[in-house]
Structures are given as C-alpha cells and as structure tokens.
Design a protein around this motif. Structure first.
Motif, mmCIF file in Angstrom:
data_model
loop_
_atom_site.group_PDB
_atom_site.id
_atom_site.type_symbol
_atom_site.label_atom_id
_atom_site.label_comp_id
_atom_site.label_asym_id
_atom_site.label_seq_id
_atom_site.Cartn_x
_atom_site.Cartn_y
_atom_site.Cartn_z
ATOM 1 N N GLU A 1 0.844 -1.184 0.000
ATOM 2 C CA GLU A 1 0.000 0.000 0.000
ATOM 3 C C GLU A 1 0.883 1.239 0.000
ATOM 4 O O GLU A 1 1.844 1.342 0.778
ATOM 5 C CB GLU A 1 -0.913 0.021 1.230
ATOM 6 C CG GLU A 1 -1.852 1.198 1.190
ATOM 7 C CD GLU A 1 -2.930 1.134 2.261
ATOM 8 O OE1 GLU A 1 -3.464 2.197 2.578
ATOM 9 O OE2 GLU A 1 -3.219 0.037 2.761
ATOM 10 N N ILE A 2 0.582 2.171 -0.878
ATOM 11 C CA ILE A 2 1.340 3.408 -1.003
ATOM 12 C C ILE A 2 1.122 4.255 0.244
ATOM 13 O O ILE A 2 -0.014 4.493 0.651
ATOM 14 C CB ILE A 2 0.914 4.178 -2.270
ATOM 15 C CG1 ILE A 2 1.177 3.316 -3.504
ATOM 16 C CG2 ILE A 2 1.636 5.504 -2.367
ATOM 17 C CD1 ILE A 2 0.553 3.857 -4.760
ATOM 18 N N LYS A 3 2.214 4.717 0.847
ATOM 19 C CA LYS A 3 2.116 5.531 2.058
ATOM 20 C C LYS A 3 1.947 7.009 1.750
ATOM 21 O O LYS A 3 1.366 7.746 2.530
ATOM 22 C CB LYS A 3 3.365 5.331 2.921
ATOM 23 C CG LYS A 3 3.493 3.927 3.463
ATOM 24 C CD LYS A 3 4.766 3.773 4.255
ATOM 25 C CE LYS A 3 4.925 2.326 4.674
ATOM 26 N NZ LYS A 3 6.229 2.067 5.264
ATOM 27 N N THR A 4 2.496 7.432 0.629
ATOM 28 C CA THR A 4 2.440 8.844 0.276
ATOM 29 C C THR A 4 1.199 9.121 -0.547
ATOM 30 O O THR A 4 1.223 9.081 -1.772
ATOM 31 C CB THR A 4 3.710 9.263 -0.487
ATOM 32 O OG1 THR A 4 4.851 8.862 0.273
ATOM 33 C CG2 THR A 4 3.755 10.756 -0.698
ATOM 34 N N LYS A 5 0.112 9.394 0.156
ATOM 35 C CA LYS A 5 -1.169 9.675 -0.492
ATOM 36 C C LYS A 5 -1.579 11.106 -0.201
ATOM 37 O O LYS A 5 -1.248 11.657 0.846
ATOM 38 C CB LYS A 5 -2.256 8.745 0.052
ATOM 39 C CG LYS A 5 -2.075 7.300 -0.272
ATOM 40 C CD LYS A 5 -3.227 6.511 0.320
ATOM 41 C CE LYS A 5 -3.077 5.032 0.036
ATOM 42 N NZ LYS A 5 -4.167 4.266 0.661
ATOM 43 N N GLY B 1 -0.428 4.218 -9.392
ATOM 44 C CA GLY B 1 -0.860 5.087 -8.313
ATOM 45 C C GLY B 1 -0.870 6.535 -8.744
ATOM 46 O O GLY B 1 -0.664 6.853 -9.915
ATOM 47 N N ASP B 2 -1.094 7.398 -7.789
ATOM 48 C CA ASP B 2 -1.108 8.834 -8.025
ATOM 49 C C ASP B 2 0.013 9.480 -7.227
ATOM 50 O O ASP B 2 0.365 9.010 -6.140
ATOM 51 C CB ASP B 2 -2.450 9.434 -7.605
ATOM 52 C CG ASP B 2 -3.592 8.894 -8.443
ATOM 53 O OD1 ASP B 2 -3.498 8.983 -9.682
ATOM 54 O OD2 ASP B 2 -4.571 8.386 -7.866
ATOM 55 N N ALA B 3 0.560 10.544 -7.767
ATOM 56 C CA ALA B 3 1.656 11.250 -7.099
ATOM 57 C C ALA B 3 1.609 12.719 -7.504
ATOM 58 O O ALA B 3 1.029 13.070 -8.533
ATOM 59 C CB ALA B 3 2.998 10.642 -7.501
ATOM 60 N N ASN C 1 -3.790 14.015 1.081
ATOM 61 C CA ASN C 1 -4.697 14.119 2.222
ATOM 62 C C ASN C 1 -5.141 15.569 2.378
ATOM 63 O O ASN C 1 -4.644 16.459 1.684
ATOM 64 C CB ASN C 1 -4.043 13.573 3.499
ATOM 65 C CG ASN C 1 -2.788 14.329 3.878
ATOM 66 O OD1 ASN C 1 -2.829 15.511 4.205
ATOM 67 N ND2 ASN C 1 -1.644 13.649 3.817
ATOM 68 N N HIS D 1 -1.190 10.332 -12.708
ATOM 69 C CA HIS D 1 -1.411 8.908 -12.449
ATOM 70 C C HIS D 1 -0.363 8.138 -13.242
ATOM 71 O O HIS D 1 -0.233 8.307 -14.442
ATOM 72 C CB HIS D 1 -2.815 8.484 -12.884
ATOM 73 C CG HIS D 1 -3.114 7.061 -12.543
ATOM 74 N ND1 HIS D 1 -3.506 6.676 -11.287
ATOM 75 C CD2 HIS D 1 -3.048 5.931 -13.280
ATOM 76 C CE1 HIS D 1 -3.684 5.361 -11.268
ATOM 77 N NE2 HIS D 1 -3.406 4.885 -12.473
ATOM 78 N N THR E 1 -0.956 16.759 -9.906
ATOM 79 C CA THR E 1 -1.005 15.313 -9.707
ATOM 80 C C THR E 1 -0.945 14.609 -11.050
ATOM 81 O O THR E 1 -1.311 15.189 -12.076
ATOM 82 C CB THR E 1 -2.280 14.908 -8.931
ATOM 83 O OG1 THR E 1 -2.233 13.509 -8.644
ATOM 84 C CG2 THR E 1 -3.528 15.214 -9.715
ATOM 85 N N TRP F 1 0.846 15.520 0.870
ATOM 86 C CA TRP F 1 0.946 14.128 0.431
ATOM 87 C C TRP F 1 1.675 13.388 1.544
ATOM 88 O O TRP F 1 2.841 13.706 1.836
ATOM 89 C CB TRP F 1 1.708 14.023 -0.881
ATOM 90 C CG TRP F 1 0.932 14.534 -2.051
ATOM 91 C CD1 TRP F 1 0.719 15.831 -2.393
ATOM 92 C CD2 TRP F 1 0.236 13.746 -3.011
ATOM 93 N NE1 TRP F 1 -0.061 15.898 -3.513
ATOM 94 C CE2 TRP F 1 -0.372 14.627 -3.919
ATOM 95 C CE3 TRP F 1 0.081 12.376 -3.202
ATOM 96 C CZ2 TRP F 1 -1.126 14.198 -4.992
ATOM 97 C CZ3 TRP F 1 -0.668 11.940 -4.279
ATOM 98 C CH2 TRP F 1 -1.260 12.834 -5.158
#
Length: 140
Positions: free
Chosen positions: A3-7, A67-69, A9, A58, A56, A47
């Motif tokens: 699971e990606i931690k840098t989401k 994911g997204d960044a 928020n 994808h 952002t 993030w």
C-alpha cells in the motif's frame, strides 16, 4: 499487498509549515511554497505526513504497479529539504550542474537552504518536470 504511504490528504499545508521548529527551515518552506505554486499554477496539497505537492499525475508501470503522485513537491526535513523532480536524465544532469549547492539521490534533490541554489534553475527544473510527467503519463 503493498500500500502506497504517500497519499494525498486534506491536512493543512500552512499548519504543517507552522509546526516546523527551525525558524530558518520554516522561512525556506514558505519561500519554496511560493516558488512552486507560482511556477506550477497548482495549489499546494499535503501528500503523506510531510510532502508538499503540486499538481497530480497517475502513473502505471510495466509491472502493473500504479498510483497517483504529485507532479513536483518538496519536504522540509530536519537535516535537509528534499525536492522532488522527475525529468529526462540529460535534462536532470544539466539542471543539477547549474542548480547550486545540493546533493542528489535517484529521485530527490537535497538542499540545506534556498539561498544555496539558483532559483531560476529551480523554476526550470519544476517546469521541465511538469512537462516531462505530463508527456510520459498523459491523462486518460
């Protein structure tokens, strides 16, 4: 499953910056906030717990990982401030040569303070990253 931690928020960017204990680091964070926001035209978003990102995209790798960044961003860490850029290797090498005092990792550039770098080169780095990522990962 990973699971990606840098989401992304909804945490407050300003509150995050205000909680930086070192006054010089806090002042630099505000300078970078202005530079990144003005250069990208995107609002700052948090993030993960400590990355301030702009825009952002994808991504989807050949492995299937996706994911997204944020397109670009920075994180005012205790030791150094991390700058997040992604450009072609050729562009990266040239920009790093002209950036000023820094160290570089695979995906990050680390600076002690904004006064150590050439802000015009920083802006070029930001613009080239946005262009590179938009071309590499076009919106669906």
């Amino acid at each position: 499953m990973y699971e990606i931690k840098t989401k992304f928020n909804d945490n407050s960017v300003i509150e995050f910056i205000e909680n930086i204990e070192n006054l010089k680091k806090r002042e630099d964070a505000y300078k970078l906030l202005d530079i990144f926001a003005e250069t990208t035209g995107f609002p700052a978003k948090m993030w993960g717990p400590s990355i301030i990102g702009f825009g952002t995209y994808h991504y989807k790798y050949a492995t299937g990982h996706e994911g997204d960044a944020p397109l670009v961003g920075f994180s005012p860490r205790k030791a150094k401030t991390s700058l997040y850029f992604t450009t072609s290797e050729t562009d990266r090498a040239k920009l790093l040569q002209d950036l000023g005092k820094h160290t570089a990792g695979k995906g990050c550039v680390y600076i002690n303070k904004v006064a150590d770098i050439n802000v015009d080169v920083l802006k070029t780095f930001i613009n080239q990253t946005v262009t590179f990522l938009n071309e590499t990962y076009p919106s669906q």
